[in-house]
Write a protein that holds these residues in place. Structure first.
Motif: not given
Length: 279
Positions: A57-64, A70-71, A93-98, A100-106
């Motif tokens: 039910n969450c429209d946005m998730v902020i992963l802190a 986080a991964e 850092t952004k390469r690894k989390i992104c 993972i995030g981009f693949e799972l988002a798709e």
């Protein structure tokens, strides 16, 4: 809009507080520490405690969370996220989390944008968090190349509403390369600088220079170990460049090459002036 903040430490707690103070969104908070969850609710930093059952039910998730946490959270929770929702992480850092995030988002049909709030203090945890932490700070966003422009524009407006003064768009690769110099190297230098036994004799002999050089030595060694290792190639290259420069200064000093030393110092002063003019 329902916004879940996962991890209520310094950054997550500050995002929750800033969102409560400056927006009309409903803020839900998730943290592994029960006392933090209860305190956040008691202090009105969140509207409700968030459980995994609330994620659809969450429209946005902020992963802190710290990078590894986080991964892992994203990999374990992706299937529960609402289709069409937006996920923004806050890792340094952004390469690894992104990746993972981009693949799972798709795969699960949500949107993912990498994020890095350029704000912090020497303390950590929810008790150190503040709704004013991001005042005049920069928020870096690293969207996928084919990112939905509506999601990106919403993310930009949202973070500006929290007090950020500017949004910087980057790629994960560029982010990690630059942050190795602007942030991570400074922490390595500060930590190394503290290893001199002379540090214990600084009282009465130190002023602004000592404070500036040692401020970020009060780091969270667990989180910074993860960040350094995830960005090891870029950070090691910056350390190598610094060592070469320090060797040049050392040789000029030990060999009493006055003209060379004056040139080195002049170069540094002029570079600082040029960079300040560009800021």
């Amino acid at each position: 809009m329902n916004i879940a903040v996962v991890g209520l430490g310094l950054i997550g707690g500050s995002i929750a507080k800033a969102a409560k103070q400056n927006t009309e969104h409903r803020i839900l908070g998730m943290d592994i520490n029960e006392s933090v969850r209860l305190k956040a609710k008691l202090l009105d930093a969140i509207d409700e405690v968030c459980t995994t059952d609330d994620l659809p039910n969450c429209d946005m998730v902020i992963l802190a969370l710290h990078p590894r946490a986080a991964e892992e959270w994203l990999q374990q929770s992706a299937a529960r996220l609402k289709e069409g929702s937006l996920v923004v992480d806050c890792c340094g850092t952004k390469r690894k989390i992104c990746q993972i995030g981009f693949e799972l988002a798709e795969k699960y049909r949500f949107h993912f944008i990498g994020g890095h709030p350029m704000a912090g203090i020497e303390r950590s945890g929810f008790d150190a968090s503040s709704g004013k932490l991001f005042s005049k700070a920069s928020m870096i966003l690293t969207p996928e190349q084919n990112c939905d422009i509506r999601q990106l524009e919403f993310a930009k407006r949202f973070f500006l509403s929290l007090g950020f003064a500017r949004i910087t768009l980057s790629t994960p690769e560029e982010h990690d390369r630059i942050i190795a110099y602007t942030s991570q190297l400074a922490h390595v230098v500060s930590s190394s600088y503290m290893k001199s036994p002379t540090a214990f004799s600084h009282t009465g002999f130190s002023a602004g220079s000592f404070r500036d050089m040692t401020r970020v030595a009060r780091l969270h060694e667990g989180m910074w170990t993860e960040l350094f290792l995830e960005n090891r190639e870029f950070l090691a290259a910056e350390i190598d460049r610094l060592v070469l420069q320090l060797q040049r200064y050392r040789e000029a000093i030990t060999e009493q090459r006055e003209d060379d030393l004056r040139i080195l110092l002049k170069e540094g002063r002029e570079l600082k002036h040029k960079i300040d003019e560009l800021s």
